[in-house]
Design a protein around this motif. Structure first.
Motif, PDB file in Angstrom:
ATOM      1  N   CYS A  48      37.191  14.507 -52.752  1.00  0.00           N
ATOM      2  CA  CYS A  48      36.583  13.247 -53.206  1.00  0.00           C
ATOM      3  C   CYS A  48      35.823  13.424 -54.519  1.00  0.00           C
ATOM      4  O   CYS A  48      34.833  12.721 -54.786  1.00  0.00           O
ATOM      5  CB  CYS A  48      35.669  12.669 -52.134  1.00  0.00           C
ATOM      6  SG  CYS A  48      36.531  12.204 -50.610  1.00  0.00           S
ATOM      7  N   GLY A  73      41.812  11.922 -59.404  1.00  0.00           N
ATOM      8  CA  GLY A  73      41.931  12.347 -58.018  1.00  0.00           C
ATOM      9  C   GLY A  73      43.124  13.259 -57.810  1.00  0.00           C
ATOM     10  O   GLY A  73      43.317  14.229 -58.538  1.00  0.00           O
ATOM     11  N   LYS A 116      47.093   8.993 -49.847  1.00  0.00           N
ATOM     12  CA  LYS A 116      46.186   9.994 -50.425  1.00  0.00           C
ATOM     13  C   LYS A 116      46.480  10.294 -51.891  1.00  0.00           C
ATOM     14  O   LYS A 116      45.759  11.073 -52.517  1.00  0.00           O
ATOM     15  CB  LYS A 116      46.268  11.291 -49.614  1.00  0.00           C
ATOM     16  CG  LYS A 116      45.789  11.140 -48.182  1.00  0.00           C
ATOM     17  CD  LYS A 116      45.971  12.432 -47.388  1.00  0.00           C
ATOM     18  CE  LYS A 116      45.534  12.258 -45.940  1.00  0.00           C
ATOM     19  NZ  LYS A 116      45.740  13.508 -45.141  1.00  0.00           N
ATOM     20  N   ASP A 151      46.377   9.328 -55.680  1.00  0.00           N
ATOM     21  CA  ASP A 151      45.600   8.430 -56.552  1.00  0.00           C
ATOM     22  C   ASP A 151      46.335   8.090 -57.841  1.00  0.00           C
ATOM     23  O   ASP A 151      46.100   7.032 -58.439  1.00  0.00           O
ATOM     24  CB  ASP A 151      44.259   9.089 -56.907  1.00  0.00           C
ATOM     25  CG  ASP A 151      43.434   9.393 -55.672  1.00  0.00           C
ATOM     26  OD1 ASP A 151      43.083   8.447 -54.946  1.00  0.00           O
ATOM     27  OD2 ASP A 151      43.156  10.582 -55.416  1.00  0.00           O
TER      28      ASP A 151
END
Length: 531
Positions: free
Chosen positions: A85, A175, A251, A253
């Motif tokens: 994150c 990300g 998941k 990005d």
């Protein structure tokens, strides 16, 4: 076609290959969480387009893992864990540290140059000069990216002040990035998204192309040794087996993809929140050459041959359809066809070779179907050597006249096929561009400033680059590379790519002494990697 018309061009058992030995690379590994791990499942053989003369015997170059299931998701999850994150070791590291790691990778890559060049020749039949150019351009690109990031950091290190608010604006990573490269430039074009994504602090899952896969295996150890675990994960196998499950997790990005618009659309739809997915897409093109009566014919023919048939026309930037004014149509066809027939066909390491075997197994059949369709609707083969195929060799073919009823008028052939159309009114050319699904580039050939101005002003609203008296091309890498319609989404250049894989973030506060002193203390103590 069953006839072996080019059998003498294939590999002869008696030929000496002392310099360019056939490689054999059992690439039964993948990279996950900083480990080069053995794949225990099925492998796929890598077959060279270079066949043996006198037989249909194949040259097997090695194999690669046909990954699927939990192993693929494990690679993704290792990248997610490494990014954490945005609080992982890599995204939290300073740009200076990331640059240091990338410089170490670059030094190691230079030592792998010759091995990668040889793999490119044997697996995708890129000529020796072009294979060298692909690897050298990649090395130069990485060095230039490092230099550009240093300049960007210097530029963004200052504070701004406006209306009683001070701020520092810099760039932060996005990300987890999913990166897919193409077969035709499996090394260079993959790295034009991979390298900026990594150096900007993202964690990357790289899916290798099924054709052009082997050139990446020599780099596994470099990625493992130069970057923290999970920063780079590498998978291979069927795109249909590996990509949809990854996208479906939500998941990813950022999605960097070079391929077809159909595949790009399908993969984006597989993401549960596509509105959150940042994309950079390099897709199809049908770049026209527009040849006016006053052109310099010698220059025009030379540039059109290069533009249409470099690396067998297997480039998104290739010239894929020709609009020739009626007044010079006959002269162009005569001189262009002669120049096309002079191109040397042969194996990639032979001196002076221009046309090599095609690496995509189904491509010769597809090109022959396009030719049959055009001939059945009134077109003709113009050049003497045209319409000849022998296994993986396809001779360059010039078709005229080509009309809108023919498939080759609309479809991207991505091979050594040159469709030529005649026009009298430029509105016919503009109509083609208006109705085309694609909008990457165009080339215009003229010496008339008035005509050139009219073409430029019309075409810049349909394509992203207009080339005057030269072929379409990508580069120099300092210049933007993009497209309209179904040809691209996003812009790549050395500087643009750094921005594509990052987002502007700022730290701000009121211009009050207590807050300003706090920020000054953070900077002086170097306790933040962002400020």
């Amino acid at each position: 076609m069953a006839q072996k018309v080019f059998d003498d061009l294939f590999l002869k058992k008696s030929s000496s290959q002392e310099k360019f030995q056939k490689p054999h690379l059992e690439g039964s590994t993948y990279l996950v969480n900083g480990e080069i791990r053995e794949w225990k499942g099925a492998n796929e053989k890598v077959r060279s387009p270079v066949l043996n003369s006198g037989t249909d015997e194949e040259n097997i170059l090695g194999s690669y893992p046909m990954m699927s299931g939990p192993a693929v998701i494990e690679v993704l999850d290792s990248a997610v864990k490494a990014y954490a994150c945005g609080r992982g070791k890599w995204p939290q590291s300073s740009p200076a540290h990331r640059i240091e790691c990338m410089e170490k990778f670059l030094d190691g890559l230079k030592k792998k140059r010759d091995e990668i060049v040889n793999l490119l020749m044997w697996e995708i039949c890129k000529t020796y000069p072009d294979a060298q150019k692909e690897v050298d351009r990649t090395i130069t690109y990485i060095a230039a990216t490092i230099k550009e990031l240093k300049a960007l950091e210097n530029k963004e290190s200052t504070f701004i002040s406006d209306s009683g608010v001070f701020a520092q604006i810099r760039r932060a990573p996005i990300g987890v990035v999913l990166c897919l490269g193409p077969f035709n430039y499996p090394f260079n074009e993959t790295y034009t998204t991979l390298i900026p994504a990594i150096i900007m602090g993202n964690c990357v899952v790289m899916k290798l192309p099924r054709v052009g896969v082997l050139c990446h295996f020599p780099t596994f150890q470099l990625f493992r040794d130069c970057f923290p675990p999970g920063v780079v994960g590498i998978i291979s196998g069927s795109g249909r087996e590996t990509m949809p499950p990854i996208m479906a997790t939500g998941k990813i990005d950022s999605f960097a993809f070079i391929g077809t618009s159909k595949a790009a659309d399908s993969l984006q739809k597989a993401h549960p929140k596509p509105h959150r997915l940042r994309v950079c897409l390099g897709l199809e093109a049908k770049n026209p050459a527009i040849i006016l009566p006053d052109c310099n014919m010698e220059t025009t023919v030379k540039e059109c041959v290069l533009g249409a048939l470099s690396f067998n026309g297997q480039r998104c930037t290739a010239l894929k359809i020709f609009f020739v004014h009626k007044k010079v149509r006959e002269q162009f066809l005569t001189e262009f066809s002669k120049a096309v027939d002079k191109l040397k066909m042969g194996l990639p390491w032979e001196d002076g070779v221009n046309i090599t075997p095609l690496p995509e197994p189904e491509k010769p059949h597809y090109l022959n179907e396009l030719i049959k369709d055009a001939l059945s609707k009134g077109s003709n083969i113009v050049n003497e050597r045209g319409n000849k195929t022998d296994r993986t060799f396809v001779a360059p073919t010039v078709l005229f006249p080509v009309t809108s009823e023919m498939r080759v008028y609309h479809e991207e052939q991505f091979g050594p096929l040159c469709p030529v159309c005649e026009f009298e009114d430029l509105e016919d050319v503009f109509r083609y561009c208006d109705q085309s699904e694609y909008g990457q580039q165009a080339s215009i050939f003229t010496r008339d400033d008035k005509a050139a101005s009219k073409l430029v002003d019309a075409l810049v609203t349909q394509v992203s680059r207009v080339n005057i008296n030269t072929q379409c091309q990508r580069g120099p890498d300092s210049m933007p590379f993009t497209g309209r319609k179904d040809s691209a989404y996003g812009t790549l250049s050395i500087s643009d790519a750094l921005r594509v894989f990052s987002i502007r973030a700022l730290v701000a506060g009121k211009e009050e002494k207590e807050t300003q002193d706090l920020v000054t203390s953070i900077i002086n103590k170097r306790s933040s990697n962002f400020l």
